[in-house]
Write a protein that holds these residues in place. Structure first.
Motif, PDB file in Angstrom:
ATOM      1  N   PRO A  31      93.766   3.949 -51.126  1.00 27.07           N
ATOM      2  CA  PRO A  31      94.647   4.610 -49.722  1.00 27.07           C
ATOM      3  C   PRO A  31      94.847   3.695 -48.935  1.00 27.07           C
ATOM      4  N   LEU A  32      95.427   4.235 -47.710  1.00 31.43           N
ATOM      5  CA  LEU A  32      95.923   3.341 -46.867  1.00 31.43           C
ATOM      6  C   LEU A  32      94.839   3.056 -45.763  1.00 31.43           C
ATOM      7  N   TRP A  33      93.930   3.682 -45.518  1.00 33.79           N
ATOM      8  CA  TRP A  33      92.705   3.459 -44.609  1.00 33.79           C
ATOM      9  C   TRP A  33      92.341   2.017 -45.355  1.00 33.79           C
ATOM     10  N   LEU A  34      91.997   2.001 -46.575  1.00 36.38           N
ATOM     11  CA  LEU A  34      91.291   0.992 -47.146  1.00 36.38           C
ATOM     12  C   LEU A  34      92.197  -0.394 -47.159  1.00 36.38           C
ATOM     13  N   THR A  35      93.508  -0.089 -47.241  1.00 38.85           N
ATOM     14  CA  THR A  35      94.444  -1.301 -46.988  1.00 38.85           C
ATOM     15  C   THR A  35      94.350  -1.995 -45.796  1.00 38.85           C
ATOM     16  N   ILE A  36      94.185  -1.170 -44.731  1.00 39.14           N
ATOM     17  CA  ILE A  36      93.958  -1.414 -43.397  1.00 39.14           C
ATOM     18  C   ILE A  36      92.735  -2.065 -43.075  1.00 39.14           C
ATOM     19  N   VAL A  37      91.496  -1.789 -43.924  1.00 38.45           N
ATOM     20  CA  VAL A  37      90.298  -2.632 -43.721  1.00 38.45           C
ATOM     21  C   VAL A  37      90.484  -3.937 -44.485  1.00 38.45           C
ATOM     22  N   CYS A  38      91.089  -3.793 -45.605  1.00 35.51           N
ATOM     23  CA  CYS A  38      91.350  -4.881 -46.485  1.00 35.51           C
ATOM     24  C   CYS A  38      92.284  -5.977 -45.571  1.00 35.51           C
ATOM     25  N   GLY A  39      93.468  -5.625 -44.636  1.00 41.75           N
ATOM     26  CA  GLY A  39      94.001  -6.198 -43.647  1.00 41.75           C
ATOM     27  C   GLY A  39      93.103  -6.935 -42.577  1.00 41.75           C
ATOM     28  N   ILE A  40      92.316  -6.337 -42.025  1.00 38.75           N
ATOM     29  CA  ILE A  40      91.324  -6.853 -40.850  1.00 38.75           C
ATOM     30  C   ILE A  40      90.607  -7.511 -41.654  1.00 38.75           C
ATOM     31  N   GLY A  41      89.988  -7.645 -42.717  1.00 37.72           N
ATOM     32  CA  GLY A  41      89.095  -8.366 -43.340  1.00 37.72           C
ATOM     33  C   GLY A  41      89.941  -9.910 -43.600  1.00 37.72           C
ATOM     34  N   GLY A  42      91.207  -9.523 -44.105  1.00 36.64           N
ATOM     35  CA  GLY A  42      92.152 -10.690 -44.434  1.00 36.64           C
ATOM     36  C   GLY A  42      92.318 -11.515 -43.138  1.00 36.64           C
ATOM     37  N   ILE A  43      92.487 -11.000 -42.028  1.00 32.40           N
ATOM     38  CA  ILE A  43      92.476 -11.488 -40.743  1.00 32.40           C
ATOM     39  C   ILE A  43      91.353 -12.256 -40.419  1.00 32.40           C
ATOM     40  N   LEU A  44      90.147 -11.725 -40.360  1.00 35.74           N
ATOM     41  CA  LEU A  44      89.058 -12.340 -40.043  1.00 35.74           C
ATOM     42  C   LEU A  44      88.623 -13.517 -40.748  1.00 35.74           C
ATOM     43  N   ILE A  45      88.575 -13.210 -42.086  1.00 35.91           N
ATOM     44  CA  ILE A  45      88.171 -14.194 -43.025  1.00 35.91           C
ATOM     45  C   ILE A  45      89.353 -15.313 -43.048  1.00 35.91           C
ATOM     46  N   GLY A  46      90.474 -14.914 -43.236  1.00 36.71           N
ATOM     47  CA  GLY A  46      91.671 -15.829 -43.373  1.00 36.71           C
ATOM     48  C   GLY A  46      91.533 -16.938 -41.984  1.00 36.71           C
ATOM     49  N   ASN A  47      91.335 -16.437 -40.530  1.00 30.80           N
ATOM     50  CA  ASN A  47      91.181 -17.186 -39.831  1.00 30.80           C
ATOM     51  C   ASN A  47      89.951 -18.106 -39.779  1.00 30.80           C
ATOM     52  N   PHE A  48      88.942 -17.717 -40.253  1.00 35.86           N
ATOM     53  CA  PHE A  48      87.991 -18.327 -40.577  1.00 35.86           C
ATOM     54  C   PHE A  48      87.883 -19.693 -41.418  1.00 35.86           C
ATOM     55  N   LEU A  49      88.596 -19.216 -42.633  1.00 39.23           N
ATOM     56  CA  LEU A  49      88.730 -20.305 -43.576  1.00 39.23           C
ATOM     57  C   LEU A  49      89.948 -21.290 -43.092  1.00 39.23           C
ATOM     58  N   TYR A  50      90.737 -20.835 -42.599  1.00 38.29           N
ATOM     59  CA  TYR A  50      91.780 -21.747 -42.094  1.00 38.29           C
ATOM     60  C   TYR A  50      91.117 -22.550 -40.914  1.00 38.29           C
ATOM     61  N   THR A  51      90.575 -22.492 -40.049  1.00 37.39           N
ATOM     62  CA  THR A  51      89.729 -23.099 -38.926  1.00 37.39           C
ATOM     63  C   THR A  51      88.768 -24.137 -39.708  1.00 37.39           C
ATOM     64  N   ILE A  52      88.296 -24.062 -40.919  1.00 34.28           N
ATOM     65  CA  ILE A  52      87.512 -24.809 -41.530  1.00 34.28           C
ATOM     66  C   ILE A  52      88.235 -26.053 -42.033  1.00 34.28           C
ATOM     67  N   PHE A  53      89.386 -25.683 -42.608  1.00 35.44           N
ATOM     68  CA  PHE A  53      90.155 -26.633 -43.406  1.00 35.44           C
ATOM     69  C   PHE A  53      91.279 -27.269 -42.526  1.00 35.44           C
ATOM     70  N   PHE A  54      91.518 -26.956 -41.352  1.00 34.00           N
ATOM     71  CA  PHE A  54      92.863 -27.319 -40.855  1.00 34.00           C
ATOM     72  C   PHE A  54      92.618 -27.096 -39.305  1.00 34.00           C
ATOM     73  N   LYS A  55      93.596 -27.848 -38.188  1.00 31.47           N
ATOM     74  CA  LYS A  55      93.425 -27.897 -37.197  1.00 31.47           C
ATOM     75  C   LYS A  55      93.718 -26.596 -36.430  1.00 31.47           C
ATOM     76  N   ALA A  56      92.691 -26.010 -35.656  1.00 34.77           N
ATOM     77  CA  ALA A  56      92.840 -24.671 -35.156  1.00 34.77           C
ATOM     78  C   ALA A  56      93.944 -24.406 -33.981  1.00 34.77           C
ATOM     79  N   ASP A  57      94.056 -25.386 -33.100  1.00 35.10           N
ATOM     80  CA  ASP A  57      95.060 -25.252 -32.052  1.00 35.10           C
ATOM     81  C   ASP A  57      96.369 -25.805 -32.359  1.00 35.10           C
TER      82      ASP A  57
END
Length: 89
Positions: A31-57
């Protein structure tokens, strides 16, 4: 606070739909609501992983950060589709 929630919903919808589009196989059965939850998780976890491996600013739009967010959202969509087990019939 309200604007942060609104941006999380808008960003989660966009990233979730992109993740659903990129995910291999037939992932239209969640359902769409689960897609949105996956997207919010993607934003949060993706940002976290990106800042671990690459320059954040960076200056301007950080396209690679968005690629990481969509990739994580695609993985979350695949996990959600497998976990919910909704069928089309």
């Amino acid at each position: 606070m309200l604007s942060a929630i609104l941006w999380a919903l808008i960003g989660g919808t966009i990233i979730g739909l992109l993740g659903k589009w990129v995910a291999p196989g037939d992932r239209d059965n969640i359902p769409l609501w689960l897609t949105i939850v996956c997207g919010i998780g993607g934003i949060l976890i993706g940002n976290f992983l990106y800042t671990i491996f690459f320059k954040a600013d960076t200056n301007g739009i950080d396209w690679w950060r968005h690629v990481w967010q969509v990739a994580v959202a695609a993985v979350l969509v695949m996990v959600a589709a497998g976990a919910t087990g909704r069928s089309k019939t």
